[in-house]
Design a protein around this motif. Structure first.
Motif, short mmCIF file in Angstrom:
data_model
loop_
_atom_site.label_atom_id
_atom_site.label_comp_id
_atom_site.label_asym_id
_atom_site.label_seq_id
_atom_site.Cartn_x
_atom_site.Cartn_y
_atom_site.Cartn_z
N ILE A 133 27.47 -8.10 18.81
CA ILE A 133 28.46 -7.02 18.87
C ILE A 133 29.50 -7.32 19.95
O ILE A 133 30.71 -7.15 19.75
N ALA A 134 29.01 -7.80 21.10
CA ALA A 134 29.93 -8.11 22.21
C ALA A 134 30.91 -9.21 21.81
O ALA A 134 32.10 -9.13 22.13
N LEU A 135 30.44 -10.22 21.09
CA LEU A 135 31.34 -11.28 20.62
C LEU A 135 32.42 -10.70 19.72
O LEU A 135 33.60 -11.07 19.83
N ASP A 169 29.63 -10.48 28.58
CA ASP A 169 28.48 -9.72 28.07
C ASP A 169 27.77 -10.50 26.97
O ASP A 169 26.54 -10.55 26.92
N ALA A 170 28.56 -11.08 26.06
CA ALA A 170 27.97 -11.83 24.95
C ALA A 170 27.13 -12.99 25.48
O ALA A 170 26.00 -13.22 25.01
N GLN A 171 27.67 -13.71 26.45
CA GLN A 171 26.93 -14.85 26.99
C GLN A 171 25.59 -14.40 27.58
O GLN A 171 24.55 -15.03 27.32
N ARG A 172 25.62 -13.33 28.35
CA ARG A 172 24.39 -12.86 28.99
C ARG A 172 23.31 -12.53 27.95
O ARG A 172 22.15 -12.95 28.06
N HIS A 173 23.70 -11.77 26.93
CA HIS A 173 22.71 -11.34 25.94
C HIS A 173 22.26 -12.49 25.05
O HIS A 173 21.07 -12.59 24.70
N LEU A 174 23.18 -13.35 24.66
CA LEU A 174 22.80 -14.45 23.77
C LEU A 174 21.92 -15.47 24.48
O LEU A 174 21.01 -16.05 23.87
N GLU A 175 22.16 -15.69 25.77
CA GLU A 175 21.29 -16.61 26.50
C GLU A 175 19.86 -16.07 26.59
O GLU A 175 18.89 -16.83 26.50
N VAL A 176 19.72 -14.75 26.74
CA VAL A 176 18.38 -14.15 26.75
C VAL A 176 17.72 -14.34 25.38
O VAL A 176 16.55 -14.75 25.28
N ALA A 177 18.46 -14.05 24.31
CA ALA A 177 17.90 -14.18 22.96
C ALA A 177 17.52 -15.62 22.65
O ALA A 177 16.52 -15.89 21.99
N TRP A 206 17.62 -19.66 17.72
CA TRP A 206 18.61 -20.67 17.34
C TRP A 206 19.91 -20.03 16.87
O TRP A 206 21.00 -20.59 17.09
N ALA A 207 19.81 -18.87 16.22
CA ALA A 207 21.04 -18.16 15.83
C ALA A 207 21.84 -17.75 17.05
O ALA A 207 23.08 -17.87 17.09
N ALA A 208 21.14 -17.28 18.09
CA ALA A 208 21.84 -16.92 19.33
C ALA A 208 22.50 -18.14 19.95
O ALA A 208 23.65 -18.08 20.42
N GLN A 209 21.78 -19.25 19.96
CA GLN A 209 22.32 -20.49 20.52
C GLN A 209 23.58 -20.92 19.76
O GLN A 209 24.59 -21.34 20.36
N ALA A 210 23.52 -20.81 18.44
CA ALA A 210 24.66 -21.24 17.61
C ALA A 210 25.87 -20.33 17.82
O ALA A 210 27.01 -20.80 17.89
N LEU A 211 25.63 -19.03 17.91
CA LEU A 211 26.74 -18.09 18.10
C LEU A 211 27.46 -18.34 19.42
O LEU A 211 28.70 -18.31 19.49
N TRP A 212 26.68 -18.58 20.48
CA TRP A 212 27.34 -18.81 21.77
C TRP A 212 28.07 -20.15 21.77
O TRP A 212 29.16 -20.28 22.33
N ALA A 259 31.32 -19.58 20.21
CA ALA A 259 32.23 -18.89 21.12
C ALA A 259 32.80 -19.84 22.17
O ALA A 259 33.94 -19.68 22.61
N MET A 260 32.02 -20.83 22.55
CA MET A 260 32.46 -21.81 23.55
C MET A 260 33.32 -22.91 22.92
O MET A 260 33.84 -23.77 23.62
N GLY A 261 33.43 -22.91 21.60
CA GLY A 261 34.25 -23.91 20.92
C GLY A 261 33.59 -25.26 20.77
O GLY A 261 34.28 -26.26 20.56
#
Length: 855
Positions: free
Chosen positions: A351-353, A360-368, A384-390, A393-395
């Motif tokens: 949602i944050a992304l 905020d997105a980075q903090r939550h996705l790193e936890v996931a 792995w989905a959290a890893q891929a989403l972040w 976002a980082m390009g």
């Protein structure tokens, strides 16, 4: 007796009360009736009897009797949603009781704590109870305590500890006659199998528990909840929603436990969300949150809030408030030690992304993402989905692709444990997000060739290996025979205009049994490690053949043209527009199958031109003059490809994936060249092509009339070089593996074909609807043709629409003539179409048939 033979115990208790018992004996009888009503009947009646049992115990001046009743009453009050009163009764029971009785009360308080989601308190009470129960040699209550401790361990994600306790409890149950408790133990083992990732074993054990409960005549609301969990994990969310809603209806009718209703509402909410019904999910989850809150069940309430937030996001309601809500839910779940905590963190990050809140997105996705290396398969997928989403976002396309690859590898391993093709197909839905992320990243960073690799990575994976075959399962074979007989009788009655509700009910029951047994099958072979190699594909295509793979990115068709050593990309139209146009074409073909619809022919041809523009775009002008292989996504399986102008007079075939085309191309025909001709009953033309084909192929085996019975047909089809089946086809959108060809003794269904050691190398299905499929999972197809392809069939000719039976005959005769000269299925079908008369009926018939595979 109340958990060994519940209904007998109820009758005995009522006899005791009718015999002017002492207060002590009357207390026991009222308690038995109260327990029966608490677990399987009306909670108001249960509370009334348990309160009377408590008062009679006090009159009898038996502290242990009073403590025991207080424990039963406390559990009932908790189940009724009166949490404070229930805990107070249990606390009083612990104070009043002593020794052995006090240990039993502690067990019940632990059970109430588990219901409330107070898992650590539950473990503490069980820890205190078990030694006392063991010292008293109380086998039944020790087994109950071990079963409860195992269940609490599962809720905390400690699967190995749970397995140890379940094993110890089961050994104790085997020495008792406690049939309800034994059924509960089987149910609990099913839950443990599910939590360890073994879906087939979970379904089998839960079905066994259901049978045991049915013999006892007791409702099974907890079992319903657990079955819903497993069905959702198996990709069967609509079935889970139906089961949860039905159980809620039964529970409401009998005035049953409020706690179970809340849990069923939560299961229904999860199922509705997974089934894509966000509004139903919101309604069910909101109701569950309110019930859990009223019951003071914080652990459960937090899980319901997670589903509520997920459903609101799915309904398009993303907001900053929801980020905060999801983060709070994640923190609370983590404090409980709940395995769902990473899922909540992933949701908050997603949602944050969407809102552009990168920190905020980075903090939550790193936890996931921390969950990606341990736990059951779906939890690792979340990581792995959290890893891929972040990474996106980082390009970093490289890190996106790596995370997607690792996540899909996890799901690959999970799918190989599933024996049934239906479960393997539906399981792919859980990887759809990763596949989509990878496709976007591959196009951005690697161009068309890399996009092709990722398009193949998650396309038609169910065809990569044959389903597990259970030829030695006598109950399955018996069920298939009974199903065939009942279906044939129902069909005969319908043709005579007689009502058949009883036969239809029995047919549905047998279908459920057959499907259930196939879903129990565990995969018997690990993945072969196959990875699609575009260089190998391009080598096999050579200079003349072109393969057109249609990928879908963000709702738009991407055309990947593979030919002459390279892959080029063209952009087509919107997928939704193509799907609508395909439905219009299907309707037009249905009209053209009947004489008198000639005026519709130009309309259908114009629709074919529009379809080509949407599906092929500029690539249509780059197809050259050689053969073409079309690889469409699952959602475009209704397209009659021969209607597209650039394919109409061309040799072309259809394949679910480039990988399956390669396998078909490299499949070696069986020795001997054996041919089989089958003619089913009730055809308008009588299957008129079969006698003429039999004359041409003097050595062919001909099965017609009573010889065209399913066991004989299967025996002859197994390992044949060419099979031609003229039989009525029926497609079952509701249950695609019960799609059928009508034989003399009833339907020949997909489940029957899956029992073949090797399906025919080439097979021609000359009647309606044999090439219709159900699109499931990420990009999978279930139907008759897709059942044949992994079993050794390299080429199929089949029909995707209703056709005119008489117009089929000349098409089939010319098709066989071409095959006899050494032509491929696609070449022979092209020539057969060209030979048909130019009227609308014959033209529409030719367009409705396609060649699949590469033979």
């Amino acid at each position: 007796m109340v958990f060994a033979a519940p209904n007998q115990a109820l009758a005995r208790a009522e006899e005791v009360l009718g015999s002017d018992p002492s207060p002590l004996h009357a207390s026991v009888a009222h308690q038995v009736i109260g327990i029966w009503q608490r677990d399987w009947g009306d909670m108001r009646i249960a509370l009334d009897h348990l309160r009377r049992a408590r008062d009679l115990a006090a009159r009898a001046e038996s502290a242990d009797r009073e403590a025991d009743v207080l424990a039963a009453l406390g559990v009932a009050l908790v189940h009724a949603g009166r949490t404070r009163q229930g805990l107070a009764a249990l606390e009083r029971g612990v104070e009043v009781g002593s020794g052995h009785t006090r240990a039993r009360v502690l067990f019940r308080r632990a059970y109430a704590s588990w219901v409330l989601g107070h898992h650590r308190a539950a473990l503490e009470d069980v820890r205190r109870a078990v030694p006392v129960l063991r010292q008293a040699d109380d086998v039944i209550w020790t087994a109950r305590a071990l079963t409860l401790r195992a269940t609490v361990h599962l809720a905390l994600g400690a699967v190995e500890r749970a397995d140890a306790d379940f094993t110890a409890a089961e050994a104790l149950w085997d020495t008792t006659g406690q049939e309800h408790d034994k059924a509960d133990a089987v149910e609990s083992r099913g839950l443990a199998a599910y939590r360890s990732g073994n879906i087939p074993a979970a379904l089998r054990l839960l079905d066994e528990a259901q049978e045991r409960y049915a013999k006892l005549g007791t409702p099974t609301f907890m079992l319903n909840i657990r079955r819903c969990e497993v069905l959702m994990a198996a990709g069967l969310a609509p079935e889970a929603l139906a089961e949860a809603d039905a159980a809620i209806g039964v529970l409401d009718e009998i005035g049953g436990q409020s706690t179970r209703k809340a849990e069923l509402l939560l299961a229904a909410a999860r199922a509705a969300r997974l089934a894509g019904d966000a509004h139903t999910a919101i309604a069910r989850a909101d109701m569950a949150v309110r019930l859990f809150a009223g019951q003071r069940r914080t652990w459960w309430e937090t899980h319901a809030r997670l589903v509520l937030i997920e459903a609101r996001v799915a309904a398009g309601r993303g907001s900053g408030r929801l980020v905060a809500d999801a983060a709070a839910v994640a923190d609370r779940l983590a404090s409980f030690g709940a395995p769902a905590a990473p899922e909540a963190s992933l949701l908050a990050g997603r949602i944050a992304l969407g809102l552009g809140w990168r920190e905020d997105a980075q903090r939550h996705l790193e936890v996931a993402a921390r969950s990606r290396h341990s736990g059951p398969p779906l939890a690792r997928m979340t990581g792995w989905a959290a890893q891929a989403l972040w990474a996106r976002a980082m390009g970093s396309d490289r890190r996106v692709l790596e995370a997607c690859r690792r996540g899909l590898d996890v799901l690959d391993d999970h799918r190989t444990t599933l024996g049934a093709s239906e479960l393997r197909a539906r399981a792919t839905a859980q990887g759809a997000e990763l596949a989509g992320l990878a496709a976007r990243a591959s196009l951005a960073s690697g161009g068309p060739r890399r996009l092709l690799v990722w398009s193949e990575r998650w396309r038609a994976t169910v065809l990569s290996a044959p389903p597990t075959r259970p030829p030695a399962d006598p109950e399955l074979l018996s069920g298939l025979t009974a199903f065939r007989e009942i279906a044939a009788r129902a069909e005969a009655a319908r043709m005579e205009g007689r009502p058949v509700p009883t036969l239809e009910r029995e047919q549905r029951r047998l279908e459920r049994e057959i499907r259930s047994r196939t879903l129990h099958m565990r995969g018997d072979a690990p993945g072969d490690g196959y990875r699609f190699d575009p260089r190998r594909l391009l080598e096999r295509l050579g200079d003349d053949v072109r393969l057109v793979e249609l990928a879908v990115l963000d709702g738009r068709v991407q055309v990947l043209l593979c030919a002459q050593g390279r892959v080029r990309r063209f952009e087509g139209g919107l997928l939704a527009d193509a799907e609508r146009e395909a439905e219009h074409v299907q309707a037009g073909l249905r009209r053209l199958a009947h004489p008198g619809a000639e005026a519709r022919l130009p309309v259908v041809e114009a629709a074919g031109r529009r379809l080509e523009e949407l599906l092929l775009g500029p690539a249509a002008a780059q197809l050259g003059s050689g053969p073409v292989v079309v690889v469409p996504p699952g959602r475009l399986h209704r397209v009659p490809w021969a209607l597209l102008p650039s394919l109409r007079e061309r040799v072309f075939s259809v394949s679910p994936s480039a990988s399956s085309w390669l396998r078909a191309r490299e499949t070696v025909p069986p020795p001997g060249g054996r041919q089989v001709l089958v003619r089913g009953p009730g055809l308008a033309t009588g299957g008129a092509e079969v006698p003429e084909l039999a004359g041409r192929h003097g050595s062919a085996t001909v099965l017609e009339y009573d010889d065209a019975r399913v066991p004989r047909v299967l025996a002859e089809l197994d390992g044949a070089a060419l099979a031609h089946i003229a039989a009525h086809g029926t497609f079952r959108a509701d249950s695609p593996l019960f799609s059928a060809l009508r034989m003399a003794d009833g339907p020949l269904i997909v489940h029957d074909f899956e029992r073949l050691d090797r399906s025919p190398y080439r097979i021609i299905l000359s009647c309606c609807d044999t090439a219709r499929f159900a699109s499931v999972g990420a990009d999978e197809l279930l139907g008759l043709v897709t059942a044949l392809l992994p079993l050794g069939t390299a080429g199929v000719v089949a029909c995707s629409a209703p056709v005119n039976d008489e117009a089929v005959v000349p098409l089939m005769l010319t098709l066989h003539k071409g095959l006899s000269t050494g032509a491929s299925m696609a070449e022979a079908l092209r020539d057969a179409r060209a030979s048909l008369p130019g009227d609308s009926v014959h033209q529409a018939t030719g367009w409705a048939f396609s060649a699949f595979g590469a033979a």
